[in-house]
Design a protein around this motif. Structure first.
Motif, PDB file in Angstrom:
ATOM      1  N   UNK A  26      77.661  59.600  13.348  1.00  0.00           N
ATOM      2  CA  UNK A  26      77.841  61.059  13.246  1.00  0.00           C
ATOM      3  C   UNK A  26      79.312  61.410  13.020  1.00  0.00           C
ATOM      4  N   UNK A  27      80.194  60.699  13.721  1.00  0.00           N
ATOM      5  CA  UNK A  27      81.635  60.964  13.582  1.00  0.00           C
ATOM      6  C   UNK A  27      82.124  60.730  12.154  1.00  0.00           C
ATOM      7  N   UNK A  31      72.052  61.900   8.694  1.00  0.00           N
ATOM      8  CA  UNK A  31      70.659  61.474   8.496  1.00  0.00           C
ATOM      9  C   UNK A  31      70.584  59.977   8.731  1.00  0.00           C
ATOM     10  N   UNK A  32      69.853  59.597   9.786  1.00  0.00           N
ATOM     11  CA  UNK A  32      69.846  58.190  10.196  1.00  0.00           C
ATOM     12  C   UNK A  32      68.420  57.651  10.208  1.00  0.00           C
ATOM     13  N   UNK A  46      72.667  65.873  17.619  1.00  0.00           N
ATOM     14  CA  UNK A  46      72.915  66.697  16.456  1.00  0.00           C
ATOM     15  C   UNK A  46      72.787  65.927  15.142  1.00  0.00           C
ATOM     16  N   UNK A  47      71.882  64.946  15.112  1.00  0.00           N
ATOM     17  CA  UNK A  47      71.603  64.204  13.876  1.00  0.00           C
ATOM     18  C   UNK A  47      70.082  64.191  13.679  1.00  0.00           C
ATOM     19  N   UNK A  48      69.668  63.753  12.484  1.00  0.00           N
ATOM     20  CA  UNK A  48      68.231  63.678  12.191  1.00  0.00           C
ATOM     21  C   UNK A  48      67.828  62.210  12.162  1.00  0.00           C
ATOM     22  N   UNK A  49      66.955  61.817  13.077  1.00  0.00           N
ATOM     23  CA  UNK A  49      66.566  60.402  13.110  1.00  0.00           C
ATOM     24  C   UNK A  49      65.146  60.216  12.567  1.00  0.00           C
TER      25      UNK A  49
END
Ligand code: G1P
Length: 354
Positions: free
Chosen positions: A42-43, A48-49, A72-75
């Motif tokens: 994210x950093x 999008x992971x 705060x990411x989309x897994x």
């Protein structure tokens, strides 16, 4: 740009812990290893992971990481049905990454300074691939790179006679050509499709593969001693933080972090030391470089340089050092007191000391 995190490995060197948990979900400084990976990604600006998992741990990962919103990411979850190697795991993510460059991160690698530099450099340079490398004393258990100027010219997987001391760290940036490379390679002597061979195929086609040297520490947490050492490295940066009442009969020295609802009686705590919520510590000496998980109970024991996972109970154990103690493990004293112990114990184990 998207990221693909590979978490399908079996974690054989961390058995018995990995009989009941994926190694990427084992806590280091009271947080699963993969939490550090997600934060590093994210950093670097990627949110999008795709997490590649094997069917037996899929549910455990979904429970632990959910849809990624707490970071705060989309897994998304990508299944690798059988363990056919890292290159095969990457190929499982083809649909997910589509026709764009992407980051591949081996989920059991921890890096002090994350991946931001290599991601930015790759985005600027637009080369075919870029690999994170680091100098190690014995590279024979890693992929090893040979360089010529600012290019990687040869890669070998776990060589008996390493051509250099530059080990491949588990972070790679690829253009979609890598999928073509993976389709061309054959399984190695260990029966796996090696990502190293796929990258060598790119090099052989004249595609530029760039090295990027790691700054700061790097840990591949494949073995218990690596987990314990990674815990030490992360605790080096711990700050003093105390959210529970500590009685007059106890002593705190150095950087100790104590969560809420912790009870401490007649004990000495020496930092760097992390104590999770609801732990009970009585008549004991704990630290330095130790992480105590949620709800752990320690009575009349000394624990140093160790990870004690949630729900474990240790009573009258004497001196415990260099140990990785699984969830809900119970250690208690028998009749005769031995001097010291060295533990690597799986979740829900029970140890009786006699
Ligand atoms: C893998 C790669 C190897 C790399 C290492 C880094 O090895 O095949 O090239 O150096 O990760 O952690 P494995 O851990 O699968 O044996």
């Amino acid at each position: 740009m998207k990221a693909v995190v590979l978490c399908a490995g079996e974690g054989t060197r961390l058995r018995p812990l990995t009989h009941t948990s994926a190694k990427h979900l084992i806590p280091v400084a009271n947080r699963p290893v993969i939490a550090y990976t997600i934060e590093a990604i994210r950093e670097s600006g990627i949110n999008e992971i795709g997490v590649v998992v094997s069917p037996n741990v899929e549910e455990e990962f979904k429970l632990a990481l959910g849809d990624g919103s707490k970071w705060d990411v989309q897994i998304s979850y990508i299944l690798q049905e059988s363990p056919k190697g890292l290159a095969h795991a990457v190929s499982c993510a083809k649909e997910f990454v589509k026709n764009e460059p992407f980051l591949v991160y081996l989920g059991d690698n921890l890096l002090e300074n994350g991946v931001t530099e290599i991601v930015k450099e790759f985005q600027r340079s637009k080369t075919g691939a870029s690999l994170l490398l680091t100098e190690v004393k014995d590279p024979s258990s890693f992929g090893v790179a040979s360089l010529a100027k600012d290019r990687i010219v040869k890669l070998v997987e776990k060589p008996k006679h390493p051509p250099s001391n530059l080990a491949v760290v588990g972070v790679y940036l690829f253009s979609p050509t890598i999928f073509e490379a993976i389709a061309q390679i054959k399984p190695s002597w260990r029966g796996e499709l090696e990502i190293t061979d796929a990258i060598q195929w790119l090099i052989d086609q004249g595609i530029e593969v760039r090295p990027h040297l790691v700054k700061g520490w790097w840990k591949d947490v494949g073995r218990p001693e690596d987990m314990i050492d990674a815990n030490r490295l992360i605790l080096e940066k711990l700050e003093l933080q105390i959210f529970s009442e500590i009685g007059q009969d106890s002593k705190i020295v150095g950087r100790v972090s104590i969560a809420e609802g912790v009870q401490i009686r007649a004990s000495e705590l020496r930092g760097p030391l992390l104590i999770g919520p609801g732990a009970v510590i009585e008549n004991s000496f704990i630290g330095p470089f130790t992480s105590i998980g949620q709800g752990v109970r320690i009575v009349s024991s000394e624990i140093e340089y160790s990870i004690v996972m949630s729900g474990a109970s240790i009573e009258g154990a004497g001196r415990v050092d260099h140990s990785l103690i699984g969830r809900n493990v119970r250690i208690f004293r028998g009749k005769r007191p031995p001097e010291t112990y060295h533990f690597v114990i799986g979740d829900n184990s029970e140890v009786r000391l006699v």
